[in-house]
Design a protein around this motif. Structure first.
Motif, short mmCIF file in Angstrom:
data_model
loop_
_atom_site.label_atom_id
_atom_site.label_comp_id
_atom_site.label_asym_id
_atom_site.label_seq_id
_atom_site.Cartn_x
_atom_site.Cartn_y
_atom_site.Cartn_z
N PRO A 292 0.84 -1.21 0.00
CA PRO A 292 0.00 0.00 0.00
C PRO A 292 0.87 1.25 0.00
CG PRO A 292 0.01 -1.03 2.18
CD PRO A 292 0.70 -1.98 1.25
N PRO A 293 0.29 2.39 -0.37
CA PRO A 293 1.08 3.63 -0.50
C PRO A 293 1.81 4.06 0.76
CG PRO A 293 -1.08 3.88 -1.52
CD PRO A 293 -1.10 2.58 -0.79
N HIS A 294 1.28 3.70 1.94
CA HIS A 294 1.88 4.17 3.19
C HIS A 294 2.98 3.25 3.70
CE1 HIS A 294 -1.40 1.39 4.42
NE2 HIS A 294 -0.53 1.03 5.34
N PHE A 295 3.36 2.21 2.96
CA PHE A 295 4.33 1.23 3.45
C PHE A 295 5.65 1.89 3.85
CE2 PHE A 295 7.89 -1.67 2.80
CZ PHE A 295 7.51 -2.76 3.58
N VAL A 296 6.23 2.68 2.96
CA VAL A 296 7.54 3.28 3.24
C VAL A 296 7.46 4.24 4.42
CG1 VAL A 296 9.36 4.76 2.32
CG2 VAL A 296 8.35 2.99 0.87
N GLU A 297 6.41 5.05 4.45
CA GLU A 297 6.23 5.99 5.57
C GLU A 297 6.16 5.24 6.90
OE1 GLU A 297 2.85 8.94 7.47
OE2 GLU A 297 2.55 8.08 5.48
N THR A 298 5.45 4.11 6.90
CA THR A 298 5.32 3.32 8.12
C THR A 298 6.67 2.76 8.56
OG1 THR A 298 3.03 2.72 7.60
CG2 THR A 298 4.20 1.32 9.17
N GLU A 299 7.45 2.25 7.61
CA GLU A 299 8.78 1.74 7.95
C GLU A 299 9.64 2.84 8.57
OE1 GLU A 299 10.04 -1.66 7.44
OE2 GLU A 299 7.85 -1.73 7.54
N ARG A 300 9.55 4.03 8.04
CA ARG A 300 10.36 5.14 8.57
C ARG A 300 9.89 5.54 9.96
NH1 ARG A 300 13.84 6.32 4.70
NH2 ARG A 300 13.23 6.31 2.49
N ARG A 301 8.59 5.45 10.22
CA ARG A 301 8.10 5.76 11.59
C ARG A 301 8.60 4.72 12.59
NH1 ARG A 301 2.90 5.55 12.63
NH2 ARG A 301 2.17 4.60 10.69
#
Length: 336
Positions: A292-301
């Motif tokens: 999903p589009p938020h995958f990378v953002e979630t990993e960085r969080r």
């Protein structure tokens, strides 16, 4: 025993329990295919949090929860690519257990955990299997002679194991949804295989299942710590062969069991955080093109949390669980 339309799944093998054969039979069942078509065509429900949303319990990858319909209106999960979401419901009591299974070795023990609080009933429990798109086409192996073969990816072995364990169980299960593998696969404009249904919720009072998505506020409580716990559990022998516990249905609380991580995780998180978005997808996902589009953002969080909290005791002082209670304003509040 696994049932479809009230009858055992037909198998030609002597034991009648080969996961591969069971999946093939289920994939060809007209009733299940029609049910999958209805599920795929249904509009996706966005689950809100807070006072305006229904009371719900959400499970992350490798987690499970069992809920009482008198207390919880919806149970669900999302972010499924190669994983499979499983929902089991006792139709007499409405007690419902949901899990997000990611690996064949946790299936057998996971089902024992899920069934523990569902009670005894002579009637079959309803079961829904959703997710696990067909990722086989992305797993091509080349031999020395120049020929190649298609491997089964991550989803096939997981689906084989799930249906095999269900079919061997003394408990009878009526399979209501089987939206997995090729049935749950589409091709996007770039030619990448992707899941059609990547999340769902079950209404506990009726057992109705619909496609659904959650957001940063409704994947609660304790989102980041729970995500870290999924990774930590892979190295913890106490969780070997088990799903991770979350919601305590008797106490009506979320109880996140303590988890430890090594101090060098902060260093690794800092290193990973230097990767480009495309490198994050390639290195951190089993299905980079389907996330999903938020995958990378979630990993960085997640990495930000580990960098700021290199000592696991910051999250779990004295190795005690993190406990959350439901508040009057429709949210979860941490009490310990």
């Amino acid at each position: 025993m696994l049932l479809v339309d009230g009858e055992p799944v037909p198998c030609s093998s002597p034991e009648g329990s080969s996961g591969r054969e069971l999946v093939a039979a289920l994939m060809g069942n007209p009733g299940l295919r029609a049910a999958s078509e209805r599920l795929r065509a249904a509009p996706e429900r966005t689950v809100p949090s807070g006072p305006e949303g229904p009371r719900h319990v959400y499970v992350f990858q490798r987690e499970y929860a069992t809920v009482d319909p008198a207390r919880v209106e919806l149970v669900g999960t999302d972010e499924m690519t190669t994983c499979v979401g499983v929902a089991i419901r006792n139709n007499k009591t409405g007690m419902t257990s949901i899990s997000h299974m990611d690996f064949p070795k946790i299936v057998e023990g996971g089902f024992k955990q899920m069934l523990e609080l569902l009670g005894d009933d002579d009637e079959p429990f309803d079961v829904h299997l959703i997710g696990g798109f067909d990722d086989a086409s992305t797993k091509v192996v080349y031999s020395a002679g120049g020929k190649h073969s298609i491997q089964e990816g991550y989803s096939h072995p997981l689906c084989f194991k799930i249906v095999e364990v269900l079919h061997k169980s003394q408990q009878r299960f009526h399979l209501r949804s089987f939206c997995v593998l090729g049935i749950n696969t589409m091709t996007d404009s770039y030619g990448n295989a992707r899941p059609i249904v990547g999340g769902f919720v079950m209404q506990t009072s009726s057992g109705v299942v619909t496609p659904a998505s959650f957001d940063i506020t409704s994947r609660c409580p304790d989102e980041i710590v729970r995500r870290i716990r999924v990774s930590v559990s892979s190295y913890d022998p106490n969780w070997r062969g088990k799903l991770l516990e979350t919601y305590n249905t008797h106490a009506d609380i979320f109880q996140i069991a303590p988890a430890c991580w090594m101090p060098d995780w902060a260093e690794m998180a800092s290193s990973h955080n230097q990767l480009s978005d495309s490198e994050v997808l390639l290195q951190c996902s089993t299905s980079p093109a389907a996330e999903p589009p938020h995958f990378v953002e979630t990993e960085r969080r997640i990495w930000k949390y580990l960098i700021e909290n290199p000592d696991w005791e910051d999250a779990f002082p004295k190795y005690k669980p993190r406990v959350f209670h439901w508040t009057n304003d429709g949210r979860w509040s941490r009490h310990s």
